[in-house]
Design a protein around this motif. Structure first.
Motif, PDB file in Angstrom:
ATOM      1  N   VAL A   1       6.932  -5.231   2.093  1.00 18.52           N
ATOM      2  CA  VAL A   1       5.475  -5.332   1.939  1.00 18.52           C
ATOM      3  C   VAL A   1       4.963  -6.613   2.595  1.00 18.52           C
ATOM      4  CG1 VAL A   1       3.573  -5.486   0.307  1.00 18.52           C
ATOM      5  CG2 VAL A   1       5.489  -3.987  -0.173  1.00 18.52           C
TER       6      VAL A   1
ATOM      7  N   ALA B   1       5.207  -5.828   6.400  1.00 20.67           N
ATOM      8  CA  ALA B   1       4.425  -4.740   6.982  1.00 20.67           C
ATOM      9  C   ALA B   1       3.047  -4.577   6.347  1.00 20.67           C
ATOM     10  CB  ALA B   1       5.216  -3.432   6.848  1.00 20.67           C
ATOM     11  N   GLY B   2       2.769  -5.257   5.235  1.00 22.84           N
ATOM     12  CA  GLY B   2       1.470  -5.094   4.603  1.00 22.84           C
ATOM     13  C   GLY B   2       1.419  -3.845   3.747  1.00 22.84           C
ATOM     14  N   GLU B   3       0.218  -3.575   3.226  1.00 22.69           N
ATOM     15  CA  GLU B   3       0.070  -2.445   2.313  1.00 22.69           C
ATOM     16  C   GLU B   3      -0.615  -1.279   3.005  1.00 22.69           C
ATOM     17  OE1 GLU B   3      -1.950  -4.330  -0.867  1.00 22.69           O
ATOM     18  OE2 GLU B   3      -0.156  -5.406  -1.497  1.00 22.69           O
ATOM     19  N   ASP B   4      -0.738  -0.178   2.284  1.00 19.92           N
ATOM     20  CA  ASP B   4      -1.436   1.019   2.764  1.00 19.92           C
ATOM     21  C   ASP B   4      -0.817   1.587   4.044  1.00 19.92           C
ATOM     22  OD1 ASP B   4      -3.396   0.287   0.796  1.00 19.92           O
ATOM     23  OD2 ASP B   4      -4.298  -1.034   2.273  1.00 19.92           O
ATOM     24  N   GLY B   5       0.438   1.362   4.283  1.00 21.85           N
ATOM     25  CA  GLY B   5       1.028   1.858   5.522  1.00 21.85           C
ATOM     26  C   GLY B   5       1.640   3.231   5.356  1.00 21.85           C
TER      27      GLY B   5
ATOM     28  N   TYR C   1       6.238   3.816   9.265  1.00 20.40           N
ATOM     29  CA  TYR C   1       6.071   2.420   9.658  1.00 20.40           C
ATOM     30  C   TYR C   1       7.035   1.526   8.886  1.00 20.40           C
ATOM     31  CZ  TYR C   1       3.686  -2.040  10.435  1.00 20.40           C
ATOM     32  OH  TYR C   1       3.390  -3.329  10.752  1.00 20.40           O
ATOM     33  N   TYR C   2       7.125   1.776   7.563  1.00 19.06           N
ATOM     34  CA  TYR C   2       8.035   0.962   6.753  1.00 19.06           C
ATOM     35  C   TYR C   2       9.483   1.175   7.193  1.00 19.06           C
ATOM     36  CZ  TYR C   2       3.959  -0.040   3.982  1.00 19.06           C
ATOM     37  OH  TYR C   2       2.721  -0.460   3.604  1.00 19.06           O
TER      38      TYR C   2
ATOM     39  N   ARG D   1       8.547 -13.188   6.933  1.00 19.31           N
ATOM     40  CA  ARG D   1       7.093 -13.221   6.819  1.00 19.31           C
ATOM     41  C   ARG D   1       6.456 -14.012   7.954  1.00 19.31           C
ATOM     42  NH1 ARG D   1       3.957 -15.950   2.322  1.00 19.31           N
ATOM     43  NH2 ARG D   1       5.625 -17.440   2.567  1.00 19.31           N
TER      44      ARG D   1
END
Lengths: 320, 533
Positions: A36, A39-43, A47-48, A82
């Motif tokens: 997370v 790659a961030g959220e809402d993916g 992608y993950y 990160r």
């Protein structure tokens, strides 16, 4: 002596590898992975998966562990997930800011703690001794987070003597001496919070130690011969009594990072503690390990220094 | 007989004059303030406190709120969204929607330069989308990745987005927070995740990057060549990272900072006269956010809609809002926030607070109380920051025999348990609608998004009709028909309750009274900000 030094330093290498292995294992069994943070959220799931593969997180644990330990042995602490920068650089960049707080705090705490402890010991059994003992016990029991907040509320907010937060003022760029003064001004409260934290155990140990020494025969003899009490204390008692204090100060180095995490958070101070906290929450393993390895090195060096000081203070150790 | 003397008349007149002067004086500050609002002053540095550290400043590879809070002042999108969500020109000065919404043609400004002096062209847009946004910006990738056929650049200042089928919500996806445009001359053919410009960004936006000290401060200065005439007003913008909320507030009250992002709701009532609190419908991470419970539909008894409805009748949302969220927001009624009034349905079924009705539903679902009055035990997962919310909900449900075990987890662990392992019964979730339901609402409900990805369809809800309605609403260019489709989908979801929607969350920013013109509806909020000092 130099042989001894070299041997002691060499002994730290397996220790550091051990620390790296334990930290790796701890993060591995903790739930959650760094994906997370990377790659961030809402993916979308693809992608993950892509990011896991890219950062090698899809490989089996033993394989990752072997690769990691191999790299650490070669002095490569890896790249922060990160920040996408070398983990060692990330930690080392933050180190000066932390040392700026911890070094003066340790020094002040040693002076303050020894002085208060000695004063209490001289008035052993009196009311002021009881008061000082109670004070140091309280000091040790208070969470540094709380002390820090209290200092901010009283001295920064109400009295407005010091800034609330930060390492430097944000309005205008001070240069040269003005900048040094600005940083020093910002240092006062966080250093005070850490000093109070460190001084309490030093005071307690110093008091017990001086009381103990004062009851020894050679001091009774010195006093019986009519030497002034103050001189007896300075010339004969303190030298012996300070030995346990050296140990306790060295042990405080172990709290260097824990203390600074909290104090740095309250004062928005950009040091190692903040780096480590952020890295832990993001499961940024290379940075967490780099920070803990740095801590291990600090503890080893502090103990080494303590041993050398012991030797300087106590001829029996030196000659042994 | 007239008893009034000339002297009396004089006194009365004098009194009237004095009164008039007093009134005028009282009215003066207000008038001055209005005048001042109309005529912003230029210059000054605005110091903004934010809570989270920033790993880099590339807004195209992350949806992270803290990166966008800073970087959205450095970059621009093709359009910018107004306070009511209406798209306005930004890097694109005009656009046409062709072939019923299958092609969007954008005419770009020809007077825009990057902060390093290079001209901005259509190539920047194409490279940003193809090489960065569609690969690394998770919402843009998730929303457009499968639909976009190609991006054409017929000339240096024209860009065409060509879709497989008509697509309705493109303009809502093109503001700087969803689709910031990056310089192709720096990024083309390079790895955007490790690019050195991520730490020293070059944009087209109102402010130019100057300095970045991680965990400490980020300094931006005014872009004198900004394409929107006369903007920005500020000379400089400094962001200070202050993780502790109390320290943030004290720093504001002491004037060390001018503006605070993420001002805690608990402090709103406590804030003194020297602090101006602004309520905003979005957080730095997204717009129109809601608190809700997600039920794990793969686990009994949460696969039974009667149990979920019993929860809805048992949880006192009004009290939750008043006591725990300090009245900052509204009670939520369904999946689309009432702030998105173009799409929010206001005739949805309701579940009024009715513990007796909840118990009847639990009885009907075959969950009678045992000797201790307990009908059901379940794990209740939440972030530590939502402990008070979770505890209140637990107490409400205990009244009807539901025993929730509170499990507080940090973000990384929560995501792994709820979305990865699906090892939970009920989860407390905060998520955002964003500018269009197709961006933030649909992904949390469609069956294709039941996946081990954070903030996907956590309940594991699968309903062919809901899938169809969301898909059609996303591609239908006609607002009337979209509205009908979203109406239908909201009714169906509120009947089914895969989630229990609790509160439409409001966020707060706070500043000193000197700070004017903060555009609280956007993350790049400081283009029109000025200081009345």
């Amino acid at each position: 002596m130099s042989g001894y030094l070299a041997r002691r330093l060499l002994q730290t290498i397996p220790l550091l590898l051990g620390v790296a292995a334990v930290v790796w294992g701890m993060i591995e069994v903790a739930p959650g992975d760094p994906i997370v943070a990377i790659a961030g959220e809402d993916g979308d799931p693809a992608y993950y998966a892509e990011m896991r593969e890219r950062f090698g997180l899809d490989r089996p644990a033993p394989e990752r562990f072997a690769a990691y330990l191999g790299n650490v042995a070669r002095g490569d602490l890896g790249t922060s997930y990160r920040l996408q920068r070398p983990a060692a650089a990330v930690v080392l960049e933050a180190l000066p800011a932390t040392l700026l707080l911890v070094a003066p705090a340790l020094l002040l705490a040693t002076l303050l703690g020894t002085t208060l402890g000695t004063l209490a010991a001289r008035r052993h059994g009196s009311r002021s001794d009881a008061a000082l003992s109670a004070l140091s016990l309280t000091g040790q029991a208070l969470p540094v987070f709380w002390t820090a907040q209290l200092l901010v509320l009283v001295f920064a907010y109400r009295l407005a003597w010091f800034p609330v937060q930060g390492m430097e003022g944000l309005r205008g760029d001070a240069e040269g001496l003005a900048r040094l003064a600005d940083v020093a001004h910002h240092m006062v409260l966080p250093v005070a919070a850490l000093t109070l934290q460190y001084a309490a155990p030093v005071a307690r140990v110093a008091r017990a130690s001086v009381v103990d020494v004062l009851h020894r025969d050679y001091l009774r003899t010195a006093l019986a011969k009519g030497l002034p009490a103050g001189r007896v204390l300075r010339a004969h008692a303190l030298r012996t009594a300070l030995l346990p204090v050296v140990t306790v100060v060295a042990a405080q180095m172990g709290f260097l990072v824990t203390g600074s995490v909290l104090v740095e958070t309250v004062f928005a101070w950009p040091g190692v503690g903040r780096v480590m906290l952020g890295a832990m929450l993001a499961r940024d393993l290379p940075v967490v390990t780099a920070a803990l390895l740095l801590l291990a090195v600090a503890v080893v060096l502090a103990n080494l220094l303590a041993d050398l000081l012991y030797a300087a203070l106590d001829p029996r150790v030196r000659d042994a | 007989m007239n008893t009034r003397s000339p002297l009396h008349a004089l006194r009365t007149g004098a009194l009237a004059v004095v009164l008039a002067v007093v009134l005028a004086t009282l009215a003066l500050p207000a008038a001055l303030a209005q005048q001042a609002d109309a005529e912003p002053a230029r210059g000054g540095t605005l110091v903004v406190a934010m809570f989270d550290t920033v790993a880099h400043l590339n807004p195209a590879i992350t949806t992270g709120g803290s990166v966008h809070a800073v970087a959205d002042s450095i970059f621009d999108g093709l359009v910018r969204l107004d306070a009511d969500g209406t798209p306005r020109p930004a890097l694109a000065e005009a656009w046409e929607v062709l072939e019923d919404g299958r092609i969007y043609r954008f005419h770009l400004r020809d007077d825009v330069t990057w902060h390093d002096g290079e001209p901005f062209t259509a190539r920047d847009v194409r490279v940003t989308f193809e090489e960065i946004l569609l690969r690394f910006h998770t919402r843009t990738r998730g929303g457009l990745g499968d639909l976009l056929e190609e991006i054409r650049t017929p000339d240096a200042h024209t860009v065409e987005f060509v879709f497989d089928a008509p697509y309705a919500a493109l303009l809502q996806r093109l503001d700087v927070s969803e689709a910031p445009i990056l310089p192709a001359h720096l990024y083309e053919g390079r790895d955007p995740l490790t690019h050195e410009a991520n730490r020293a960004p070059v944009g087209t936006g109102p402010f130019v990057f100057e300095r970045f000290r991680r965990d400490d401060r980020i300094d931006l200065v005014r872009n004198d060549a900004y394409f929107r005439d006369g903007l920005p007003y500020l000379d400089a913008l400094t962001f200070r990272i202050i993780p502790d909320p109390v320290t943030r507030m004290l720093a504001l009250e002491r004037g060390e900072v001018d503006h605070v992002l993420g001002f805690p709701a608990s402090e709103v009532a406590r804030a003194g006269d020297d602090v101006v609190v602004r309520t905003v419908p979005h957080s730095a991470g997204g717009s129109f956010c809601q608190f809700k419970l997600a039920f794990n539909l793969d686990r009994a008894p949460f696969d039974d809609a009667r149990v979920r409805r019993a929860f809805a009748h048992a949880v006192d949302r009004a009290t939750l809002l008043e006591r725990v969220a300090f009245g900052q927001g509204r009670v939520a009624t369904g999946p689309i926030s009432s702030d998105l009034d173009a799409w929010h349905a206001d005739d949805l079924p309701t579940y009024p607070l009715d513990p007796a009705r909840a118990e009847t539903l639990l009885d009907a679902a075959g969950l009678p109380p045992d000797a201790d009055g307990v009908r059901l035990e379940a794990d209740f997962l939440h972030f530590p920051m939502f402990t008070r919310h979770a505890e209140t909900i637990r107490q409400d449900l205990a009244q009807v025999g539901v025993d929730l075990r509170m499990v507080a987890l940090d973000r990384a662990s929560y995501v792994a348990r709820v979305y990865g392992d699906r090892a939970f019964d009920v989860g407390f979730i905060s998520s955002c609608n964003n500018a269009d339901p197709s961006i933030g609402v649909a992904p949390m409900h469609v069956s294709s998004n039941v996946a081990p990805a954070p903030f996907s369809n956590a309940p594991g809800y699968r309903d062919a009709e809901v899938d169809r309605l969301f898909a059609e609403a996303a591609t239908d260019p006609d607002p009337e028909r979209r509205r009908a489709l979203y109406d239908a989908v909201q009714h169906r979801l509120v009947e089914d309750l895969p989630y229990l929607w609790l509160i439409e969350r409001r966020y707060h920013q706070a500043s000193t009274p000197a700070v004017r013109g903060v555009e609280t509806h956007r993350t790049s909020a400081f283009t029109r900000t000025w200081l009345d000092r």
